[in-house]
Scaffold this motif. Structure first.
Motif, PDB file in Angstrom:
ATOM      1  N   GLN A   1      -4.433  -2.876   8.214  1.00  0.00           N
ATOM      2  CA  GLN A   1      -3.384  -3.866   8.452  1.00  0.00           C
ATOM      3  C   GLN A   1      -2.035  -3.188   8.669  1.00  0.00           C
ATOM      4  OE1 GLN A   1      -4.234  -6.167   4.788  1.00  0.00           O
ATOM      5  NE2 GLN A   1      -4.314  -7.977   6.090  1.00  0.00           N
ATOM      6  N   ARG A   2      -1.754  -2.160   7.888  1.00  0.00           N
ATOM      7  CA  ARG A   2      -0.493  -1.427   8.021  1.00  0.00           C
ATOM      8  C   ARG A   2      -0.410  -0.744   9.384  1.00  0.00           C
ATOM      9  NH1 ARG A   2       4.711  -0.944   7.492  1.00  0.00           N
ATOM     10  NH2 ARG A   2       5.437   1.200   7.421  1.00  0.00           N
ATOM     11  N   MET A   3      -1.456  -0.030   9.752  1.00  0.00           N
ATOM     12  CA  MET A   3      -1.438   0.698  11.020  1.00  0.00           C
ATOM     13  C   MET A   3      -1.368  -0.263  12.210  1.00  0.00           C
ATOM     14  SD  MET A   3      -4.126   3.791  10.234  1.00  0.00           S
ATOM     15  CE  MET A   3      -3.837   4.615  11.808  1.00  0.00           C
ATOM     16  N   SER A   4      -2.099  -1.355  12.147  1.00  0.00           N
ATOM     17  CA  SER A   4      -2.062  -2.325  13.241  1.00  0.00           C
ATOM     18  C   SER A   4      -0.700  -3.011  13.319  1.00  0.00           C
ATOM     19  CB  SER A   4      -3.174  -3.364  13.071  1.00  0.00           C
ATOM     20  OG  SER A   4      -4.451  -2.758  13.203  1.00  0.00           O
TER      21      SER A   4
ATOM     22  N   VAL B   1      -5.577  10.905   2.677  1.00  0.00           N
ATOM     23  CA  VAL B   1      -5.017   9.591   2.367  1.00  0.00           C
ATOM     24  C   VAL B   1      -6.065   8.690   1.738  1.00  0.00           C
ATOM     25  CG1 VAL B   1      -4.082   7.483   3.385  1.00  0.00           C
ATOM     26  CG2 VAL B   1      -3.231   9.710   4.134  1.00  0.00           C
ATOM     27  N   VAL B   2      -7.257   8.681   2.306  1.00  0.00           N
ATOM     28  CA  VAL B   2      -8.313   7.783   1.827  1.00  0.00           C
ATOM     29  C   VAL B   2      -8.733   8.136   0.401  1.00  0.00           C
ATOM     30  CG1 VAL B   2     -10.742   7.161   2.159  1.00  0.00           C
ATOM     31  CG2 VAL B   2      -9.160   7.145   4.098  1.00  0.00           C
ATOM     32  N   ARG B   3      -8.898   9.413   0.125  1.00  0.00           N
ATOM     33  CA  ARG B   3      -9.285   9.810  -1.242  1.00  0.00           C
ATOM     34  C   ARG B   3      -8.235   9.380  -2.253  1.00  0.00           C
ATOM     35  NH1 ARG B   3     -11.354  14.683   1.212  1.00  0.00           N
ATOM     36  NH2 ARG B   3      -9.314  15.653   0.910  1.00  0.00           N
ATOM     37  N   ALA B   4      -6.963   9.602  -1.914  1.00  0.00           N
ATOM     38  CA  ALA B   4      -5.893   9.227  -2.839  1.00  0.00           C
ATOM     39  C   ALA B   4      -5.843   7.721  -3.041  1.00  0.00           C
ATOM     40  CB  ALA B   4      -4.551   9.731  -2.310  1.00  0.00           C
ATOM     41  N   ALA B   5      -6.047   6.954  -1.962  1.00  0.00           N
ATOM     42  CA  ALA B   5      -5.971   5.497  -2.062  1.00  0.00           C
ATOM     43  C   ALA B   5      -7.119   4.927  -2.881  1.00  0.00           C
ATOM     44  CB  ALA B   5      -5.969   4.891  -0.661  1.00  0.00           C
ATOM     45  N   LEU B   6      -8.319   5.446  -2.684  1.00  0.00           N
ATOM     46  CA  LEU B   6      -9.465   4.966  -3.466  1.00  0.00           C
ATOM     47  C   LEU B   6      -9.327   5.343  -4.936  1.00  0.00           C
ATOM     48  CD1 LEU B   6     -12.398   5.722  -0.992  1.00  0.00           C
ATOM     49  CD2 LEU B   6     -11.637   3.455  -1.745  1.00  0.00           C
ATOM     50  N   GLU B   7      -8.818   6.534  -5.198  1.00  0.00           N
ATOM     51  CA  GLU B   7      -8.622   6.945  -6.593  1.00  0.00           C
ATOM     52  C   GLU B   7      -7.556   6.083  -7.261  1.00  0.00           C
ATOM     53  OE1 GLU B   7      -7.406  10.886  -9.241  1.00  0.00           O
ATOM     54  OE2 GLU B   7      -7.718  11.062  -7.076  1.00  0.00           O
ATOM     55  N   GLU B   8      -6.530   5.720  -6.519  1.00  0.00           N
ATOM     56  CA  GLU B   8      -5.474   4.860  -7.053  1.00  0.00           C
ATOM     57  C   GLU B   8      -6.016   3.476  -7.387  1.00  0.00           C
ATOM     58  OE1 GLU B   8      -1.028   4.067  -5.534  1.00  0.00           O
ATOM     59  OE2 GLU B   8      -2.553   3.217  -4.200  1.00  0.00           O
ATOM     60  N   ASP B   9      -6.892   2.947  -6.509  1.00  0.00           N
ATOM     61  CA  ASP B   9      -7.368   1.580  -6.665  1.00  0.00           C
ATOM     62  C   ASP B   9      -8.532   1.447  -7.639  1.00  0.00           C
ATOM     63  OD1 ASP B   9      -6.781  -1.063  -5.838  1.00  0.00           O
ATOM     64  OD2 ASP B   9      -8.568  -1.105  -4.572  1.00  0.00           O
ATOM     65  N   ALA B  10      -9.315   2.505  -7.786  1.00  0.00           N
ATOM     66  CA  ALA B  10     -10.472   2.451  -8.702  1.00  0.00           C
ATOM     67  C   ALA B  10     -10.593   3.781  -9.427  1.00  0.00           C
ATOM     68  CB  ALA B  10     -11.751   2.146  -7.922  1.00  0.00           C
TER      69      ALA B  10
ATOM     70  N   GLY C   1      -9.037   2.466  13.407  1.00  0.00           N
ATOM     71  CA  GLY C   1     -10.500   2.391  13.375  1.00  0.00           C
ATOM     72  C   GLY C   1     -11.134   3.534  12.600  1.00  0.00           C
ATOM     73  N   GLU C   2     -10.690   4.750  12.853  1.00  0.00           N
ATOM     74  CA  GLU C   2     -11.250   5.908  12.138  1.00  0.00           C
ATOM     75  C   GLU C   2     -10.941   5.838  10.642  1.00  0.00           C
ATOM     76  OE1 GLU C   2     -11.112   9.957  14.065  1.00  0.00           O
ATOM     77  OE2 GLU C   2      -9.608   8.927  15.281  1.00  0.00           O
ATOM     78  N   VAL C   3      -9.775   5.340  10.322  1.00  0.00           N
ATOM     79  CA  VAL C   3      -9.377   5.237   8.920  1.00  0.00           C
ATOM     80  C   VAL C   3     -10.225   4.178   8.214  1.00  0.00           C
ATOM     81  CG1 VAL C   3      -7.464   4.704   7.364  1.00  0.00           C
ATOM     82  CG2 VAL C   3      -7.042   6.001   9.474  1.00  0.00           C
ATOM     83  N   PHE C   4     -10.406   3.036   8.855  1.00  0.00           N
ATOM     84  CA  PHE C   4     -11.249   1.966   8.312  1.00  0.00           C
ATOM     85  C   PHE C   4     -12.640   2.494   8.000  1.00  0.00           C
ATOM     86  CE2 PHE C   4     -14.172  -1.627   8.968  1.00  0.00           C
ATOM     87  CZ  PHE C   4     -13.621  -2.594   8.144  1.00  0.00           C
ATOM     88  N   ALA C   5     -13.242   3.204   8.942  1.00  0.00           N
ATOM     89  CA  ALA C   5     -14.586   3.744   8.731  1.00  0.00           C
ATOM     90  C   ALA C   5     -14.604   4.787   7.622  1.00  0.00           C
ATOM     91  CB  ALA C   5     -15.107   4.342  10.035  1.00  0.00           C
ATOM     92  N   ALA C   6     -13.558   5.593   7.541  1.00  0.00           N
ATOM     93  CA  ALA C   6     -13.518   6.659   6.536  1.00  0.00           C
ATOM     94  C   ALA C   6     -13.471   6.103   5.117  1.00  0.00           C
ATOM     95  CB  ALA C   6     -12.315   7.568   6.777  1.00  0.00           C
TER      96      ALA C   6
ATOM     97  N   GLY D   1       3.469   9.847   2.329  1.00  0.00           N
ATOM     98  CA  GLY D   1       2.026  10.035   2.268  1.00  0.00           C
ATOM     99  C   GLY D   1       1.264   9.438   3.434  1.00  0.00           C
ATOM    100  N   LEU D   2       1.918   8.533   4.194  1.00  0.00           N
ATOM    101  CA  LEU D   2       1.217   7.851   5.291  1.00  0.00           C
ATOM    102  C   LEU D   2       1.757   8.242   6.665  1.00  0.00           C
ATOM    103  CD1 LEU D   2       0.772   4.193   3.961  1.00  0.00           C
ATOM    104  CD2 LEU D   2      -0.787   6.141   3.751  1.00  0.00           C
ATOM    105  N   ARG D   3       2.558   9.298   6.736  1.00  0.00           N
ATOM    106  CA  ARG D   3       3.204   9.619   8.008  1.00  0.00           C
ATOM    107  C   ARG D   3       2.203   9.845   9.134  1.00  0.00           C
ATOM    108  NH1 ARG D   3       8.018  13.760   7.916  1.00  0.00           N
ATOM    109  NH2 ARG D   3       8.896  11.921   6.894  1.00  0.00           N
ATOM    110  N   ALA D   4       1.140  10.600   8.876  1.00  0.00           N
ATOM    111  CA  ALA D   4       0.171  10.890   9.941  1.00  0.00           C
ATOM    112  C   ALA D   4      -0.452   9.611  10.474  1.00  0.00           C
ATOM    113  CB  ALA D   4      -0.909  11.838   9.433  1.00  0.00           C
ATOM    114  N   LEU D   5      -0.761   8.670   9.579  1.00  0.00           N
ATOM    115  CA  LEU D   5      -1.369   7.408   9.997  1.00  0.00           C
ATOM    116  C   LEU D   5      -0.369   6.555  10.770  1.00  0.00           C
ATOM    117  CD1 LEU D   5      -3.371   8.447   7.806  1.00  0.00           C
ATOM    118  CD2 LEU D   5      -3.673   6.070   7.099  1.00  0.00           C
ATOM    119  N   GLU D   6       0.850   6.459  10.272  1.00  0.00           N
ATOM    120  CA  GLU D   6       1.850   5.623  10.925  1.00  0.00           C
ATOM    121  C   GLU D   6       2.271   6.198  12.277  1.00  0.00           C
ATOM    122  OE1 GLU D   6       3.701   3.618   6.864  1.00  0.00           O
ATOM    123  OE2 GLU D   6       4.842   5.184   7.886  1.00  0.00           O
TER     124      GLU D   6
END
Length: 280
Positions: A105-108, A10-19, A51-56, A137-142
């Motif tokens: 923010q989404r997960m919280s 998820v993180v790789r896809a999100a960073l690639e999408e944003d930058a 928390g783990e997602v934020f750090a990742a 794409g976010l099922r595991a996180l949600e």
């Protein structure tokens, strides 16, 4: 369980999408030698998750960024509380900021809404469960966030259990009991079999097939109580449809075992969190 593999995907896809070709704003304006420290601060009350997602996110942006998480997933927080800190190269911190905030923010938000539903059924014995109505794409996180809020997970995917819903039954036709018995015979003994019904008169036929869970879909409170009495412990009873914070307590008091709530993931509002930055 939220795995490192799922987070990284998820993180790789999100960073690639944003930058996709880099962060030209930070690369143009911010000296490469600049460093920054930042605090993740709550702007409102809620239940933390991610928390783990934020750090990742920051780790993927630049492995030299240091991250510390001050609260555990599932802990409540108040407006003004510091939830985490990051420190490292300013360019990378700024590049990762939006993605880290969006996901946390989404997960919280999911965890906070789930906790409200769990509180609403406190003392009834009913379990609050999520559904497959998740963000693609976010099922595991949600799903992780639902557990952080005190809820339970339903089947993760179409591959995890047999769940015959109204459209499956409409295609089957013929004897419902015979079709379900044949399905039961083909399944491994470890595979769960759940069937959705929308009328009380379907319950006996479904029970006769030896199913594990019966979902009472869009039943009135009176019919839910009657359905629970008719099933009489011979299968797990799940209620679904028309569930809100205003109705969930009454639904729980009918005696159902599980209440599945699509709103936990499809209608959760992101919690307001901010990243307060100090540039050095």
């Amino acid at each position: 369980m939220l795995t490192t593999t799922a987070i990284d995907r998820v993180v790789r896809a999100a960073l690639e999408e944003d930058a996709p070709w880099g962060d030209i704003t930070s690369e143009t304006l911010i000296p490469s030698s600049a460093t920054a420290e930042a605090a993740l601060v709550a702007r409102e009350t809620g239940v933390f998750s991610g928390g783990e997602v934020f750090a990742a996110v920051f780790r993927h942006a630049d492995p030299s960024i240091r991250t510390s998480i001050d609260v555990r997933d599932g802990e409540s927080f108040a407006a003004g509380d510091r939830l985490a800190r990051v420190a490292g190269p300013a360019r990378a911190v700024l590049t990762a900021e939006r993605v880290a905030l969006n996901l946390t923010q989404r997960m919280s938000g999911v965890a906070t809404l789930t906790a409200r539903y769990v509180h609403a059924v406190s003392g009834t014995g009913a379990r609050i469960a999520d559904t497959r109505k998740t963000t693609p794409g976010l099922r595991a996180l949600e799903r992780h966030a639902v557990v952080a809020g005190g809820g339970r997970n339903h089947r993760f995917s179409l591959s995890d259990a047999v769940m015959a819903k109204d459209n499956h039954l409409a295609v089957l036709g013929g004897s419902l009991s015979d079709a379900l018995r044949a399905a039961r015979a083909r399944l491994p003994h470890t595979t769960h079999l759940e069937v959705e019904v929308d009328r009380i008169d379907q319950i006996d036929e479904v029970l006769a097939a030896g199913v594990d869970t019966i979902m009472l879909d869009n039943f009135s409170l009176e019919d839910l109580r009657a359905g629970v009495d008719r099933i009489a412990g011979r299968a797990t009873v799940e209620a679904s449809g028309g569930v809100s914070l205003d109705t969930v307590g009454d639904i729980a008091r009918t005696g159902v075992d599980v209440i599945s709530v699509g709103a936990l993931t499809h209608s959760a509002r992101a919690i307001d969190l901010g990243l307060d930055l100090e540039v050095r």
